[in-house]
Enzyme design. Structure first.
Site, PDB file in Angstrom:
ATOM      1  N   ALA A  83       0.849  -1.207   0.000  1.00  0.00           N
ATOM      2  CA  ALA A  83       0.000   0.000   0.000  1.00  0.00           C
ATOM      3  C   ALA A  83       0.877   1.245   0.000  1.00  0.00           C
ATOM      4  O   ALA A  83       1.837   1.341   0.772  1.00  0.00           O
ATOM      5  CB  ALA A  83      -0.910   0.003   1.225  1.00  0.00           C
ATOM      6  N   THR A  86       0.963   8.828  -3.252  1.00  0.00           N
ATOM      7  CA  THR A  86       1.784  10.004  -3.575  1.00  0.00           C
ATOM      8  C   THR A  86       0.976  11.255  -3.229  1.00  0.00           C
ATOM      9  O   THR A  86      -0.258  11.258  -3.360  1.00  0.00           O
ATOM     10  CB  THR A  86       2.138  10.062  -5.076  1.00  0.00           C
ATOM     11  OG1 THR A  86       0.926   9.947  -5.827  1.00  0.00           O
ATOM     12  CG2 THR A  86       3.084   8.950  -5.480  1.00  0.00           C
ATOM     13  N   GLN A 144       8.905  15.082  -5.230  1.00  0.00           N
ATOM     14  CA  GLN A 144       8.574  13.896  -4.410  1.00  0.00           C
ATOM     15  C   GLN A 144       9.513  13.752  -3.201  1.00  0.00           C
ATOM     16  O   GLN A 144       9.933  12.643  -2.873  1.00  0.00           O
ATOM     17  CB  GLN A 144       8.633  12.627  -5.261  1.00  0.00           C
ATOM     18  CG  GLN A 144       7.467  12.496  -6.242  1.00  0.00           C
ATOM     19  CD  GLN A 144       7.292  11.081  -6.765  1.00  0.00           C
ATOM     20  OE1 GLN A 144       8.246  10.327  -6.881  1.00  0.00           O
ATOM     21  NE2 GLN A 144       6.055  10.717  -7.074  1.00  0.00           N
ATOM     22  N   TYR A 147       7.653  11.403  -0.840  1.00  0.00           N
ATOM     23  CA  TYR A 147       7.554  10.028  -1.346  1.00  0.00           C
ATOM     24  C   TYR A 147       8.933   9.354  -1.389  1.00  0.00           C
ATOM     25  O   TYR A 147       9.110   8.222  -0.923  1.00  0.00           O
ATOM     26  CB  TYR A 147       6.927  10.074  -2.748  1.00  0.00           C
ATOM     27  CG  TYR A 147       6.689   8.739  -3.395  1.00  0.00           C
ATOM     28  CD1 TYR A 147       5.553   7.981  -3.091  1.00  0.00           C
ATOM     29  CD2 TYR A 147       7.579   8.225  -4.342  1.00  0.00           C
ATOM     30  CE1 TYR A 147       5.322   6.762  -3.712  1.00  0.00           C
ATOM     31  CE2 TYR A 147       7.359   7.013  -4.960  1.00  0.00           C
ATOM     32  CZ  TYR A 147       6.226   6.289  -4.648  1.00  0.00           C
ATOM     33  OH  TYR A 147       6.004   5.078  -5.270  1.00  0.00           O
ATOM     34  N   TYR A 179       8.543   2.702 -13.642  1.00  0.00           N
ATOM     35  CA  TYR A 179       7.172   3.119 -13.996  1.00  0.00           C
ATOM     36  C   TYR A 179       6.370   1.933 -14.517  1.00  0.00           C
ATOM     37  O   TYR A 179       6.765   1.270 -15.480  1.00  0.00           O
ATOM     38  CB  TYR A 179       7.217   4.259 -15.019  1.00  0.00           C
ATOM     39  CG  TYR A 179       7.621   5.547 -14.332  1.00  0.00           C
ATOM     40  CD1 TYR A 179       6.665   6.387 -13.780  1.00  0.00           C
ATOM     41  CD2 TYR A 179       8.965   5.886 -14.181  1.00  0.00           C
ATOM     42  CE1 TYR A 179       7.034   7.545 -13.103  1.00  0.00           C
ATOM     43  CE2 TYR A 179       9.344   7.045 -13.515  1.00  0.00           C
ATOM     44  CZ  TYR A 179       8.370   7.862 -12.979  1.00  0.00           C
ATOM     45  OH  TYR A 179       8.739   8.997 -12.303  1.00  0.00           O
TER      46      TYR A 179
HETATM   47  P1  NDP Z   1      -2.631   2.163  -6.649  1.00  0.00           P
HETATM   48  O1  NDP Z   1      -2.877   3.596  -6.330  1.00  0.00           O
HETATM   49  O2  NDP Z   1      -3.095   1.609  -7.948  1.00  0.00           O
HETATM   50  O3  NDP Z   1      -3.237   1.227  -5.464  1.00  0.00           O
HETATM   51  C1  NDP Z   1      -2.920   1.518  -4.145  1.00  0.00           C
HETATM   52  C2  NDP Z   1      -3.510   0.481  -3.223  1.00  0.00           C
HETATM   53  O4  NDP Z   1      -3.110   0.811  -1.880  1.00  0.00           O
HETATM   54  C3  NDP Z   1      -5.019   0.460  -3.225  1.00  0.00           C
HETATM   55  O5  NDP Z   1      -5.476  -0.855  -2.962  1.00  0.00           O
HETATM   56  C4  NDP Z   1      -5.376   1.374  -2.054  1.00  0.00           C
HETATM   57  O6  NDP Z   1      -6.660   1.121  -1.485  1.00  0.00           O
HETATM   58  C5  NDP Z   1      -4.267   0.999  -1.075  1.00  0.00           C
HETATM   59  N1  NDP Z   1      -3.992   2.025  -0.065  1.00  0.00           N
HETATM   60  C6  NDP Z   1      -3.614   3.318  -0.264  1.00  0.00           C
HETATM   61  N2  NDP Z   1      -3.501   3.959   0.920  1.00  0.00           N
HETATM   62  C7  NDP Z   1      -3.804   3.044   1.887  1.00  0.00           C
HETATM   63  C8  NDP Z   1      -3.906   3.097   3.303  1.00  0.00           C
HETATM   64  N3  NDP Z   1      -3.651   4.216   4.000  1.00  0.00           N
HETATM   65  N4  NDP Z   1      -4.278   1.964   3.965  1.00  0.00           N
HETATM   66  C9  NDP Z   1      -4.544   0.819   3.286  1.00  0.00           C
HETATM   67  N5  NDP Z   1      -4.463   0.715   1.951  1.00  0.00           N
HETATM   68  C10 NDP Z   1      -4.112   1.808   1.255  1.00  0.00           C
HETATM   69  O7  NDP Z   1      -1.044   1.977  -6.466  1.00  0.00           O
HETATM   70  P2  NDP Z   1       0.020   1.228  -7.401  1.00  0.00           P
HETATM   71  O8  NDP Z   1      -0.446  -0.146  -7.679  1.00  0.00           O
HETATM   72  O9  NDP Z   1       0.398   2.121  -8.508  1.00  0.00           O
HETATM   73  O10 NDP Z   1       1.281   1.167  -6.383  1.00  0.00           O
HETATM   74  C11 NDP Z   1       1.445   0.106  -5.456  1.00  0.00           C
HETATM   75  C12 NDP Z   1       2.777   0.300  -4.732  1.00  0.00           C
HETATM   76  O11 NDP Z   1       3.835   0.336  -5.695  1.00  0.00           O
HETATM   77  C13 NDP Z   1       2.851   1.622  -3.963  1.00  0.00           C
HETATM   78  O12 NDP Z   1       3.567   1.441  -2.769  1.00  0.00           O
HETATM   79  C14 NDP Z   1       3.644   2.519  -4.919  1.00  0.00           C
HETATM   80  O13 NDP Z   1       4.328   3.533  -4.224  1.00  0.00           O
HETATM   81  C15 NDP Z   1       4.598   1.516  -5.533  1.00  0.00           C
HETATM   82  N6  NDP Z   1       5.121   1.920  -6.838  1.00  0.00           N
HETATM   83  C16 NDP Z   1       4.284   2.132  -7.906  1.00  0.00           C
HETATM   84  C17 NDP Z   1       4.803   2.487  -9.145  1.00  0.00           C
HETATM   85  C18 NDP Z   1       3.937   2.686 -10.354  1.00  0.00           C
HETATM   86  O14 NDP Z   1       4.470   3.046 -11.411  1.00  0.00           O
HETATM   87  N7  NDP Z   1       2.630   2.471 -10.293  1.00  0.00           N
HETATM   88  C19 NDP Z   1       6.246   2.675  -9.322  1.00  0.00           C
HETATM   89  C20 NDP Z   1       7.030   2.411  -8.133  1.00  0.00           C
HETATM   90  C21 NDP Z   1       6.472   2.050  -6.948  1.00  0.00           C
HETATM   91  P3  NDP Z   1      -7.994   1.800  -2.155  1.00  0.00           P
HETATM   92  O15 NDP Z   1      -8.227   1.035  -3.430  1.00  0.00           O
HETATM   93  O16 NDP Z   1      -9.056   1.609  -1.143  1.00  0.00           O
HETATM   94  O17 NDP Z   1      -7.662   3.235  -2.407  1.00  0.00           O
END
Ligand code: NDP
Length: 240
Positions: A83, A86, A144, A147, A179
């Protein structure tokens, strides 16, 4: 009996791909989310994976949620701390709330997720901690500061846990995605996305499933000697 895996933020994006891959690999999977009930329900309907709602930034909620998962599925053997959020802004415009929200979720959230399961893993002599960090925790990123600080901090958590858990059969590793084609990245204007892709030597965004396959390997018995590592999965965009 099949091992149990907990995937925070496991209902969409990279987390959803991880949850599905772990299920396919034979684990019992619990996927958590923060508040998007609609997405979580659609995910459960599609995959049969049970979802749980709690805020990883809150220790008591996390502990209670984890107790519920363990009562439903048995002891948690694998934790994927995925989880993350940003709240981007150039540093001179970054508000203290933007700093705090990201630290509470991306850094303290990892503590809150791992700490309640750690004693059980030590007792049972097996555990896998897998933290989803980011390329931007390795190299920093404009707008960021919050982040990047949390994602770099996550690497410190993993390296320290690796040393504490090794003698108890627990490993802790991080994955730093570049990404990845999730909703977040696909929502940016096409021109910006093309500019990002221009910086990736492989010439494309990563797929969530490519991160999920790294997780499945780290979760397995085959990865026992890999501990305290950071796997960069970024198409050659950045080398440590
Ligand atoms: P998404 O925004 O698509 O999904 C995020 C997920 O985390 C959702 O299930 C959301 O729940 C949950 N979430 C967010 N905040 C909380 C909280 N406070 N408590 C519990 N659950 C929470 O994210 P991504 O799939 O893009 O990213 C996943 C991970 O990968 C993150 O840690 C991100 O930083 C990292 N990352 C992503 C990259 C990318 O290009 N996408 C690149 C590098 C790292 P809900 O659906 O209810 O909002």
């Amino acid at each position: 009996m099949a091992r149990t895996a907990l995937v925070t933020g496991g209902s969409r994006g990279i987390g959803a791909a991880i949850s599905k891959a772990l299920k396919e690999a034979g684990y019992q999977v619990a996927a958590t989310y923060a508040g998007n009930d609609e997405k979580a329900k659609a995910f459960t309907d599609e995959t049969g994976i049970k979802t749980y709602k709690w805020n990883v930034a809150d220790y008591d909620e996390s502990k209670a949620g984890i107790e519920q998962v363990e009562s439903d599925l048995g002891p948690i053997d694998i934790v994927v701390a995925n989880a993350g959020i940003t709240r981007d802004a150039p540093f001179h415009k970054m508000k203290p709330e933007q700093w705090k929200e990201v630290v509470d979720t991306n850094l303290t959230g990892v503590f809150n997720t791992v700490h309640p399961v750690w004693p059980g893993m030590r007792e049972r002599g097996f555990g896998r901690i897998i933290v989803i960090s980011s390329i931007n925790g390795q190299k920093g990123q404009f707008a960021q500061v919050n982040y990047a600080a949390t994602k770099a901090g996550d690497l410190g958590i993993v390296k320290s846990l690796a040393q504490e858990g090794a003698s108890k059969g627990i490993t802790a590793n991080a994955i730093c995605p570049g990404y990845i084609a999730t909703e977040m990245v696909m929502a940016v204007p096409e021109k910006v996305r093309e500019a990002i892709i221009g910086q990736i030597p492989t010439g494309r965004l990563g797929e969530p499933e490519e991160i999920a396959r790294c997780v499945t390997f780290l979760a397995s018995d085959d990865s026992q000697f890999i501990n305290g590592s950071t796997i960069s999965a970024n198409g050659g965009q950045f080398f440590v």
